[in-house]
Design a protein around this motif. Structure first.
Motif, PDB file in Angstrom:
ATOM      1  N   ALA A 197       0.783  -1.292  -0.120  1.00 34.79           N
ATOM      2  CA  ALA A 197      -0.174   0.157  -0.067  1.00 34.79           C
ATOM      3  C   ALA A 197       0.901   1.691   0.338  1.00 34.79           C
ATOM      4  CB  ALA A 197      -1.149   0.332   1.378  1.00 34.79           C
ATOM      5  N   VAL A 198       2.103   1.756   0.914  1.00 34.20           N
ATOM      6  CA  VAL A 198       2.603   2.286   0.851  1.00 34.20           C
ATOM      7  C   VAL A 198       3.369   2.817   0.119  1.00 34.20           C
ATOM      8  CG1 VAL A 198       5.137   3.517   2.126  1.00 34.20           C
ATOM      9  CG2 VAL A 198       3.466   2.589   3.239  1.00 34.20           C
ATOM     10  N   ASN A 199       3.974   1.941  -1.434  1.00 32.16           N
ATOM     11  CA  ASN A 199       4.335   1.842  -2.314  1.00 32.16           C
ATOM     12  C   ASN A 199       4.089   2.488  -3.246  1.00 32.16           C
ATOM     13  OD1 ASN A 199       6.947   1.643  -1.392  1.00 32.16           O
ATOM     14  ND2 ASN A 199       6.934  -0.880  -1.730  1.00 32.16           N
ATOM     15  N   GLY A 200       3.240   1.515  -3.511  1.00 32.74           N
ATOM     16  CA  GLY A 200       1.392   1.700  -4.253  1.00 32.74           C
ATOM     17  C   GLY A 200       1.028   3.388  -4.062  1.00 32.74           C
ATOM     18  N   ILE A 201       0.821   3.771  -3.038  1.00 30.88           N
ATOM     19  CA  ILE A 201       0.677   5.931  -3.319  1.00 30.88           C
ATOM     20  C   ILE A 201       1.589   6.754  -3.727  1.00 30.88           C
ATOM     21  CG2 ILE A 201       0.608   6.780  -1.481  1.00 30.88           C
ATOM     22  CD1 ILE A 201      -0.809   5.358   0.884  1.00 30.88           C
ATOM     23  N   ILE A 202       2.717   5.835  -2.899  1.00 33.34           N
ATOM     24  CA  ILE A 202       4.612   6.261  -3.926  1.00 33.34           C
ATOM     25  C   ILE A 202       4.536   6.441  -5.147  1.00 33.34           C
ATOM     26  CG2 ILE A 202       6.888   6.106  -3.412  1.00 33.34           C
ATOM     27  CD1 ILE A 202       6.819   5.252  -1.071  1.00 33.34           C
ATOM     28  N   SER A 203       3.898   4.937  -6.068  1.00 30.64           N
ATOM     29  CA  SER A 203       4.054   4.945  -6.947  1.00 30.64           C
ATOM     30  C   SER A 203       2.930   5.615  -7.961  1.00 30.64           C
ATOM     31  CB  SER A 203       4.022   3.313  -7.455  1.00 30.64           C
ATOM     32  OG  SER A 203       3.492   3.574  -8.751  1.00 30.64           O
ATOM     33  N   ALA A 204       1.732   6.240  -7.313  1.00 28.99           N
ATOM     34  CA  ALA A 204       0.974   6.769  -7.508  1.00 28.99           C
ATOM     35  C   ALA A 204       0.919   8.073  -7.494  1.00 28.99           C
ATOM     36  CB  ALA A 204      -0.683   6.067  -7.103  1.00 28.99           C
ATOM     37  N   ALA A 205       1.522   8.713  -7.229  1.00 25.21           N
ATOM     38  CA  ALA A 205       1.527  10.028  -6.302  1.00 25.21           C
ATOM     39  C   ALA A 205       2.634  10.491  -8.265  1.00 25.21           C
ATOM     40  CB  ALA A 205       2.553  10.022  -5.430  1.00 25.21           C
ATOM     41  N   ASN A 206       3.437   9.773  -8.822  1.00 29.20           N
ATOM     42  CA  ASN A 206       4.146  10.210 -10.149  1.00 29.20           C
ATOM     43  C   ASN A 206       3.465  10.208 -11.377  1.00 29.20           C
ATOM     44  OD1 ASN A 206       7.253  10.769  -8.573  1.00 29.20           O
ATOM     45  ND2 ASN A 206       6.278   8.982  -7.468  1.00 29.20           N
ATOM     46  N   PRO A 207       4.371  10.197 -12.396  1.00 36.01           N
ATOM     47  CA  PRO A 207       3.558  10.774 -12.941  1.00 36.01           C
ATOM     48  C   PRO A 207       4.380   9.058 -13.846  1.00 36.01           C
ATOM     49  CG  PRO A 207       4.015  12.606 -13.351  1.00 36.01           C
ATOM     50  CD  PRO A 207       5.117  11.978 -12.104  1.00 36.01           C
ATOM     51  N   HIS A 208       3.084   8.409 -15.351  1.00 32.91           N
ATOM     52  CA  HIS A 208       3.415   7.224 -15.719  1.00 32.91           C
ATOM     53  C   HIS A 208       2.935   7.789 -17.482  1.00 32.91           C
ATOM     54  CE1 HIS A 208       4.619   4.328 -12.129  1.00 32.91           C
ATOM     55  NE2 HIS A 208       3.041   5.623 -11.497  1.00 32.91           N
ATOM     56  N   SER A 209       3.456   6.691 -17.847  1.00 30.33           N
ATOM     57  CA  SER A 209       2.877   5.767 -18.995  1.00 30.33           C
ATOM     58  C   SER A 209       2.589   4.921 -20.217  1.00 30.33           C
ATOM     59  CB  SER A 209       4.377   7.045 -20.167  1.00 30.33           C
ATOM     60  OG  SER A 209       4.242   7.969 -20.005  1.00 30.33           O
ATOM     61  N   PHE A 210       1.705   4.437 -20.284  1.00 32.24           N
ATOM     62  CA  PHE A 210       1.542   2.696 -20.268  1.00 32.24           C
ATOM     63  C   PHE A 210       0.489   3.145 -21.037  1.00 32.24           C
ATOM     64  CE2 PHE A 210      -1.104   5.139 -17.037  1.00 32.24           C
ATOM     65  CZ  PHE A 210      -2.141   4.411 -16.977  1.00 32.24           C
ATOM     66  N   LEU A 211      -0.451   2.104 -21.728  1.00 35.66           N
ATOM     67  CA  LEU A 211      -0.860   1.534 -22.981  1.00 35.66           C
ATOM     68  C   LEU A 211      -1.940   1.408 -22.289  1.00 35.66           C
ATOM     69  CD1 LEU A 211       0.540  -1.701 -24.482  1.00 35.66           C
ATOM     70  CD2 LEU A 211       0.537   1.106 -25.519  1.00 35.66           C
ATOM     71  N   GLY A 212      -3.010   1.751 -22.686  1.00 31.15           N
ATOM     72  CA  GLY A 212      -5.056   1.196 -22.336  1.00 31.15           C
ATOM     73  C   GLY A 212      -5.590   2.370 -23.638  1.00 31.15           C
TER      74      GLY A 212
END
Length: 357
Positions: A197-212
Motif C-alpha cells: 500500500a505504501v509503495n502503491g501510494i508513492i508510485s501513484a503520486a508520480n507520472p506514468h506512461s502506459f497502454l490503455g
C-alpha cells in the motif's frame, strides 16, 4: 506468413465492445450527477488535506447485483447522510467488479444476469446507468478499480476509488491510480503487510506512461500527471485485524518514514472483522474512540452493509433471491447500519471540530 498456428490459440472469440464514448452517449452525465461528483471529490480532498475535520464513511453492499434494491438502499442512505452531515460524509459503496480467488461470480459488469452469459457490453451500460442514478439521488459513489479499462466507461461518476488488497502491488493498478480523477485508497496486502500500500501510494503520486484506450476505444499511450490523494486503507490480514491503536500507530510511522501524509482509512469488514459482519459495529466503535482520545490520522471508515443482514448463494432460479441481501460477502443490515452511523456521530460530534485546531 500466417500466425494462425502461434497466435490466439486459447481465444474463442473477439466480440466487439462499445467504446467509452458510445456508452457515455447512451447514458450521459446529468448536471445534477455532475454536481454530486464534483462536491464529493472536493469534500474528500478537503478531508485528506485536513481542512475539513469530518470523517468520511464508505458504506454499502459488498457488491451490486440488483439495481432496484441498490437504489432503494441509496435513497435510505441519502436520508441518513443528510442527518449526520455535520460530522460524517457518507459515500455509497458501489462495487461492480469482484476479484475471485479461484472461480465465482465476477460482478455486475462481467455477468449482469448472473447466468454465465457474460454480457459485458450490457453490464457496462447498466453499471453506468446505476451510478448515474446514485449520483442523482445526491450521494457520491465509491468503487474498486479492478479492470484497468473500466474507468474510461464510468470514472466521471466516481468520487472515491479503492485499490484492493490483491492488486495494491500491481504495477498496472498503480499506473491506473496515477491517472484517476478521484482520491484513491490502497488497501494493505492480504498478509497484513503495509509495504504494498505504501509503495502503491508513492508510485501513484508520480507520472506514468502506459497502454490503455481512449474514449473512442482506440489503443493509446496514456500519460498521467500523478495522483497526490493516495492514502492507506487498513483491512487486516495475515490472520489478524489491524485497526487497533498499536497497528494504527505502526501505520502512522510507516507513512511518516515514506514522507506520505498521515491519512488512514479503516475497513471495518474483511480481516478486521474476521469476515463476520456482527463484528463490524465493534470495530467502528473502537476506531471512533481512538479518534475521541486524540487520534488525528484516521480520516475514514468502510462498512459492508445492505438492506438485509448476511449473504446468500446465487440460486439457479433467480426469482428466489432474497431482496436486499448480498450475494458476495456478508453485510450488516440496514437497521444495524443506522445504529453504527448514529452512534459514531454521537461519539465524535463534539470532538471533530477541534481535531485540526
Amino acid at each position: 506468413m500466417s500466425s494462425a498456428q502461434t497466435d490466439n490459440l486459447n481465444i474463442a472469440a473477439f466480440d466487439r465492445m462499445p467504446s467509452p464514448d458510445e456508452i457515455t452517449t447512451r447514458v450521459p452525465l446529468s448536471p445534477a450527477a455532475e454536481q454530486t461528483v464534483l462536491t464529493g471529490r472536493r469534500t474528500l480532498q478537503a478531508i485528506l488535506d485536513h481542512q475539513d475535520p469530518r470523517l468520511f464513511v464508505v458504506v454499502g453492499p459488498c457488491s451490486i447485483h440488483d439495481p432496484v434494491a441498490g437504489i432503494d438502499y441509496a435513497r435510505r442512505l441519502k436520508t441518513l447522510a443528510d442527518e449526520v452531515a455535520d460530522t460524517l460524509v457518507l459515500v455509497m459503496r458501489v462495487y461492480f467488479e469482484k476479484p475471485r480467488t479461484a472461480t465465482g461470480w465476477k460482478g455486475y459488469i462481467n455477468d449482469p444476469y448472473m447466468d454465465d452469459s457474460f454480457r459485458i457490453e450490457e453490464g457496462m451500460e447498466k453499471a453506468r446507468s446505476f451510478l448515474l442514478q446514485v449520483n442523482q439521488v445526491g450521494l457520491p459513489a465509491a468503487t474498486e478499480a479492478l479492470d484497468p479499462i473500466a474507468p474510461q466507461y464510468y470514472g466521471d461518476l466516481i468520487s472515491w476509488t479503492a485499490i484492493g488488497a490483491r492488486t495494491s502491488e500491481s504495477q498496472t493498478h498503480r499506473e491506473m491510480a496515477s491517472g484517476l480523477s478521484t482520491p484513491v485508497g490502497f488497501k494493505n496486502g492480504t498478509d497484513g503487510s503495509l509495504d504494498a500500500a505504501v509503495n502503491g501510494i508513492i508510485s501513484a503520486a508520480n507520472p506514468h506512461s502506459f497502454l490503455g484506450i481512449n474514449g473512442q476505444g482506440q489503443s493509446s499511450i496514456i500519460r498521467t500527471r500523478g495522483n497526490r490523494y493516495g492514502h492507506v486503507v487498513l483491512r487486516g490480514g495475515g490472520g489478524r485485524p489491524n485497526y487497533d491503536t498499536v497497528s494504527v500507530s505502526l501505520a502512522e510511522k510507516a507513512l511518516a518514514k515514506a514522507k506520505i501524509p498521515a491519512n488512514i482509512v479503516v475497513d471495518c469488514s474483511h480481516a478486521n472483522s474476521w469476515k463476520n459482519p456482527e463484528y463490524q459495529p465493534l470495530v467502528m466503535r473502537d476506531v471512533a474512540h481512538q479518534i475521541r482520545e486524540g487520534n488525528r490520522s484516521i480520516v475514514g471508515l468502510m462498512i459492508e452493509s445492505f438492506i438485509e443482514a448476511g449473504n446468500q448463494p446465487i440460486p439457479a432460479d433467480l426469482s428466489t433471491l432474497r431482496y436486499g441481501c448480498s450475494v458476495t460477502d456478508a453485510c450488516v443490515s440496514w437497521d444495524t447500519t443506522v445504529d453504527m452511523i448514529r452512534n459514531t456521530r454521537d461519539i465524535l460530534r463534539d470532538v471533530l471540530p477541534q481535531r485540526g485546531a
